[in-house]
Design a protein around this motif. Structure first.
Motif, PDB file in Angstrom:
ATOM      1  N   ARG A  88      36.039  35.080  63.328  1.00 53.60           N
ATOM      2  CA  ARG A  88      35.045  35.898  62.620  1.00 53.60           C
ATOM      3  C   ARG A  88      35.761  36.824  61.650  1.00 53.60           C
ATOM      4  O   ARG A  88      36.533  37.693  62.064  1.00 53.60           O
ATOM      5  N   ASN A  89      35.516  36.620  60.389  1.00 46.97           N
ATOM      6  CA  ASN A  89      36.155  37.443  59.357  1.00 46.97           C
ATOM      7  C   ASN A  89      35.280  38.656  59.071  1.00 46.97           C
ATOM      8  O   ASN A  89      34.195  38.536  58.494  1.00 46.97           O
ATOM      9  N   ASN A 121      30.966  36.100  46.523  1.00 46.85           N
ATOM     10  CA  ASN A 121      30.875  34.829  47.227  1.00 46.85           C
ATOM     11  C   ASN A 121      32.228  34.143  47.172  1.00 46.85           C
ATOM     12  O   ASN A 121      32.707  33.796  46.091  1.00 46.85           O
ATOM     13  N   LEU A 122      32.857  33.970  48.327  1.00 46.93           N
ATOM     14  CA  LEU A 122      34.199  33.406  48.372  1.00 46.93           C
ATOM     15  C   LEU A 122      34.231  32.140  49.208  1.00 46.93           C
ATOM     16  O   LEU A 122      33.547  32.042  50.227  1.00 46.93           O
ATOM     17  N   PRO A 127      38.712  29.477  52.538  1.00 47.81           N
ATOM     18  CA  PRO A 127      40.163  29.726  52.471  1.00 47.81           C
ATOM     19  C   PRO A 127      40.504  31.053  51.782  1.00 47.81           C
ATOM     20  O   PRO A 127      41.493  31.699  52.128  1.00 47.81           O
ATOM     21  N   VAL A 128      39.687  31.453  50.820  1.00 45.96           N
ATOM     22  CA  VAL A 128      39.941  32.713  50.120  1.00 45.96           C
ATOM     23  C   VAL A 128      39.646  33.895  51.040  1.00 45.96           C
ATOM     24  O   VAL A 128      40.369  34.892  51.034  1.00 45.96           O
ATOM     25  N   TRP A 129      38.586  33.780  51.838  1.00 41.92           N
ATOM     26  CA  TRP A 129      38.301  34.822  52.822  1.00 41.92           C
ATOM     27  C   TRP A 129      39.483  34.988  53.774  1.00 41.92           C
ATOM     28  O   TRP A 129      39.874  36.103  54.124  1.00 41.92           O
ATOM     29  N   TYR A 150      35.148  35.950  41.505  1.00 39.60           N
ATOM     30  CA  TYR A 150      34.171  35.511  42.489  1.00 39.60           C
ATOM     31  C   TYR A 150      32.901  36.350  42.496  1.00 39.60           C
ATOM     32  O   TYR A 150      31.980  36.060  43.248  1.00 39.60           O
ATOM     33  N   ILE A 151      32.856  37.417  41.692  1.00 40.67           N
ATOM     34  CA  ILE A 151      31.669  38.267  41.646  1.00 40.67           C
ATOM     35  C   ILE A 151      30.535  37.499  40.990  1.00 40.67           C
ATOM     36  O   ILE A 151      30.683  36.935  39.902  1.00 40.67           O
ATOM     37  N   LYS A 152      29.403  37.502  41.654  1.00 39.34           N
ATOM     38  CA  LYS A 152      28.259  36.746  41.156  1.00 39.34           C
ATOM     39  C   LYS A 152      27.718  37.355  39.874  1.00 39.34           C
ATOM     40  O   LYS A 152      27.525  38.552  39.778  1.00 39.34           O
TER      41      LYS A 152
END
Length: 200
Positions: free
Chosen positions: A98-99, A111-112, A115-117, A173-175
Motif C-alpha cells: 500500500r503506497n 495520475n501516476l 512503477p512511478v508511484w 503527470y499533472i492532469k
C-alpha cells in the motif's frame, strides 16, 4: 497547509535559541507545535497524520529535554520523526503493498503509473532516512549553535530543494483538462439549438 505554518515551530525554536538557550527554545517549539495543531484543526479543519506524529515526538522528546535538563533528547527529535516517516512509508509499501503517497498526491490531480508511484515512495524513504542520519551527524559532531542553525535553516533549504525536484518530476503527470472537455458544453448547447430549429 502553507509553508509558514509548516515551519512555524522551527522558526520559533530558532528565534528563541538566539535570545535564550536550548531549553527555552525547546519549550517555545513545544508551544508552537500545539498552536500549529490548533490552527490545522480549527482553521484548516484538517490535521494530517504527519502533523500528529510530529506533535507527539516534540512533546515527548522536548519534555524529556526539559525534565532531565539534557539537550540530547531534542537533538534526537528530528531523526526520530524522519525515521518514523521513512519506516511507515517503507513498511506500508513493501510489506502491505500500500503506497501511502497515492492518497496524498491523488488529491492534487496527479495520475501516476504504478512503477512511478514505487519510485516516488522509495525516493521519500531514502530522503527521510538520509535526513535522519545527517541530523545525528551534525548534532553530535558540531557545536550546539551549528546544529540549531542546520536544523532551522539548512534542513528547511534541503526540504525546499527536494520539493522542487519532486515538483519537476511530477509536472508531466499533472492532469490537464482536455481541449475537448473544455469545448464540450458549448458544442452540446449548439447541438441542442440545432436539433430544436424548425424545419424549412
Amino acid at each position: 497547509m502553507n509553508p509558514i505554518v509548516d515551519f512555524f515551530p522551527i522558526l520559533l525554536f530558532f528565534i528563541a535559541y538566539k535570545f535564550g538557550d536550548i531549553y527555552l527554545a525547546t519549550g517555545v517549539a513545544m508551544v508552537g507545535a500545539l498552536l500549529q495543531i490548533a490552527y490545522a484543526k480549527f482553521i484548516l479543519k484538517r490535521v494530517s497524520v504527519m502533523l500528529r506524529v510530529s506533535l507527539v515526538v516534540i512533546l515527548v522528546f522536548g519534555g524529556l529535554t526539559l525534565i532531565l535538563h539534557n539537550p540530547t533528547f531534542i537533538k534526537w527529535k528530528p531523526t526520530v520523526l524522519y525515521w518514523c516517516m521513512a519506516s511507515t512509508l517503507a513498511v506500508s509499501a513493501w510489506f502491505f503493498k500500500r503506497n501511502l503517497l497515492t492518497k496524498v498526491l491523488s488529491e492534487q490531480q496527479i495520475n501516476l503509473p504504478a512503477p512511478v508511484w514505487d519510485t516516488l515512495n522509495t525516493a521519500w524513504v531514502v530522503f527521510f532516512a538520509c535526513m535522519g542520519a545527517l541530523n545525528l551527524y551534525i548534532a553530535f559532531n558540531y557545536p550546539e549553535a551549528t546544529w540549531v542553525n542546520f536544523k532551522a535553516i539548512w534542513m528547511t533549504v534541503i526540504f525546499v530543494l527536494f520539493g522542487i525536484g519532486q515538483a519537476v518530476f511530477l509536472a508531466r503527470y499533472i492532469k490537464e483538462e482536455p481541449e475537448a472537455e473544455r469545448t464540450a458544453p458549448q458544442n452540446t448547447l449548439s447541438n441542442i439549438k440545432e436539433s430544436k430549429a424548425p424545419e424549412a
